[in-house]
Design an enzyme around this catalytic site. Structure first.
Site, short mmCIF file in Angstrom:
data_model
loop_
_atom_site.label_atom_id
_atom_site.label_comp_id
_atom_site.label_asym_id
_atom_site.label_seq_id
_atom_site.Cartn_x
_atom_site.Cartn_y
_atom_site.Cartn_z
N LYS A 95 47.70 29.01 -31.74
CA LYS A 95 48.47 27.81 -32.09
C LYS A 95 47.72 26.57 -31.67
CE LYS A 95 52.86 30.20 -31.91
NZ LYS A 95 53.97 30.68 -31.11
N GLN A 147 57.04 29.47 -25.75
CA GLN A 147 56.72 30.79 -26.27
C GLN A 147 57.72 31.83 -25.77
OE1 GLN A 147 54.34 31.33 -28.51
NE2 GLN A 147 54.49 33.55 -28.57
N ASP A 162 60.33 24.82 -33.29
CA ASP A 162 60.69 26.21 -33.60
C ASP A 162 61.97 26.27 -34.45
OD1 ASP A 162 58.98 28.25 -32.65
OD2 ASP A 162 59.64 27.94 -30.58
N1 LIG Z 1 58.79 30.18 -29.46
C1 LIG Z 1 58.21 31.08 -30.23
N2 LIG Z 1 57.92 30.77 -31.52
C2 LIG Z 1 57.30 31.68 -32.33
O1 LIG Z 1 57.05 31.39 -33.51
C3 LIG Z 1 56.95 32.96 -31.79
C4 LIG Z 1 57.27 33.22 -30.45
N3 LIG Z 1 57.89 32.29 -29.71
N4 LIG Z 1 56.98 34.43 -29.92
C5 LIG Z 1 56.27 35.46 -30.64
C6 LIG Z 1 56.47 35.34 -32.15
C7 LIG Z 1 55.37 36.01 -32.94
N5 LIG Z 1 54.69 34.96 -33.65
C8 LIG Z 1 53.52 35.12 -34.40
C9 LIG Z 1 52.75 34.06 -34.79
C10 LIG Z 1 51.54 34.25 -35.47
C11 LIG Z 1 51.10 35.52 -35.76
C12 LIG Z 1 49.79 35.70 -36.44
O2 LIG Z 1 49.03 34.78 -36.61
N6 LIG Z 1 49.45 36.94 -36.84
C13 LIG Z 1 48.18 37.28 -37.46
C14 LIG Z 1 47.39 38.28 -36.64
C15 LIG Z 1 47.22 37.90 -35.20
C16 LIG Z 1 46.60 39.03 -34.40
O3 LIG Z 1 45.55 39.54 -34.83
O4 LIG Z 1 47.19 39.40 -33.37
C17 LIG Z 1 48.43 37.94 -38.80
O5 LIG Z 1 49.53 38.50 -38.98
O6 LIG Z 1 47.55 37.91 -39.63
C18 LIG Z 1 51.88 36.58 -35.39
C19 LIG Z 1 53.09 36.38 -34.73
C20 LIG Z 1 55.27 33.78 -33.35
N7 LIG Z 1 56.31 33.92 -32.53
#
Ligand SMILES: Nc1nc(=O)c2c([nH]1)NC[C@@H]1CN(c3ccc(C(=O)N[C@@H](CCC(=O)O)C(=O)O)cc3)C=[N+]21
Ligand SMILES: NC(=O)C1=CN([C@@H]2O[C@H](COP(=O)(O)OP(=O)(O)OC[C@H]3O[C@@H](n4cnc5c(N)ncnc54)[C@H](OP(=O)(O)O)[C@@H]3O)[C@@H](O)[C@H]2O)C=CC1
Length: 279
Positions: free
Chosen positions: A50, A94, A117
């Site tokens: 992020k 987070q 968020d």
């Molecule tokens: N306050 C809060 N807001 C959130 O938005 C929040 C959170 N907490 N806690 C956890 C979850 C999960 N989440 C993700 C964000 C990006 C990927 C992402 O970029 N994923 C990549 C892969 C990343 C990797 O390789 O690990 C993809 O799917 O291609 C995944 C999951 C946001 N979250």
């Protein structure tokens, strides 16, 4: 026939470029504060991603780390300071938080105008009432993926698998606002497979690796996989058995490279929206 693959990485890159171009026209850098409590390894990766994306878009981004031992009072005091800081447009705490900290109390403490968020009750209510302001990033990203793939929710039977506050519920609200006929399924749903098979748009947000099988998918349906599950081998898989589902679906998102990158791009867009509304 094999499904069309919806390239979330590409759609997200285009959105990030658009956000960066809009930010470059502003007389200030939009400010994003990301708060990480504790050392959860997955959270550390997300928070780094992020911050990197925010900096690449020309934002002023800071990550504030508190130890896992931090008290709820300390976290609330930090949020109060960020609420008052005029250079901070967006605050993201987070999740999950360490045991002993009430996430709802923390979310309520964030200024709704800085709640990028979209989790604060004021923003949840605004979405539910059909007057959205800051909308949760993941479901917002899913709507943008549908649009980019040319899939119109209007009149379509949509099934949202999962009813969490951060994905399932806001996802259902957005699909409803887009005139889909929405069903929400969860762990108490009887005959999940049959519910899924009725869907023209199937959104999986359960957190169970490859739970949605190929024969749960209606031929030609659009399958959006929100799930991020780490395998024992260290890889990532979604909530959908991808190869099976892709053989039946009309369009499908991969994991990784589907919804995940959209979440981060939408976080940047929300920060820009919050900044524009405040300054
Ligand atoms: N306050 C809060 N807001 C959130 O938005 C929040 C959170 N907490 N806690 C956890 C979850 C999960 N989440 C993700 C964000 C990006 C990927 C992402 O970029 N994923 C990549 C892969 C990343 C990797 O390789 O690990 C993809 O799917 O291609 C995944 C999951 C946001 N979250
Ligand atoms: N790509 C991204 O950007 C993001 C991905 N995620 C991922 O999305 C997934 C879901 O996240 P989140 O919504 O936070 O998860 P939660 O654990 O908060 O919610 C899961 C939901 O799935 C339901 N569920 C669980 N097991 C079953 C089952 N066996 N049958 C039917 N329903 C079931 C639960 O039902 P009940 O309510 O009845 O308990 C609940 O509503 C996770 O894999 C997460 O990592 C999350 C956020 C962002």
């Amino acid at each position: 026939m094999a499904a069309r693959v919806i390239d979330g990485k590409a759609v997200a890159a285009a959105l990030r470029a658009e956000v960066a171009a809009r930010a470059a026209t502003l007389p200030y850098a939009p400010g994003l504060a990301v708060v990480l409590v504790g050392e959860d390894p997955a959270s550390q990766v997300y928070v780094r991603n992020k911050e990197r994306a925010a900096k690449a878009a020309g934002f002023a981004s800071e990550t504030i780390r508190l130890p896992a031992s931090a008290s709820q009072a300390e976290l609330l005091a930090l949020i109060a300071r960020l609420n008052r800081d005029p250079a901070v447009d967006g605050i993201l705490v987070q999740l999950p938080l360490p045991a002993g900290i009430d996430p709802q109390a923390v979310i309520r403490a964030i200024d709704p105008a800085k709640d990028v968020d979209g989790f604060h009750p004021d923003n949840v209510a605004a979405l539910a009432l059909g007057t959205p302001f800051l909308v949760p990033c993941t479901p917002r990203g899913v709507m943008k993926l549908l649009a980019a793939a040319g899939i119109a929710p209007r009149g379509a039977r949509a099934l949202v698998l999962g009813r969490s506050n951060i994905v399932g519920r806001p996802m259902a609200a957005l699909l409803l606002a887009a005139d889909a006929t929405v069903t929400i399924a969860h762990s108490r749903t009887r005959d999940l497979a049959a519910e899924c098979r009725r869907a023209e748009i199937l959104i999986a947000a359960v957190g169970r690796a490859e739970m949605v099988k190929g024969d749960w998918v209606s031929p030609g349906a659009t399958v959006i996989d929100v799930g991020i599950n780490r395998t024992a081998a260290g890889g990532l898989v979604g909530d959908v058995a991808y190869a099976e589902a892709a053989a039946v679906a009309g369009a499908i998102t991969p994991v990784p490279g589907g919804v995940g990158p959209m979440t981060i791009a939408c976080l940047l867009e929300n920060t820009l929206i919050a900044a524009a509304a405040r300054r």
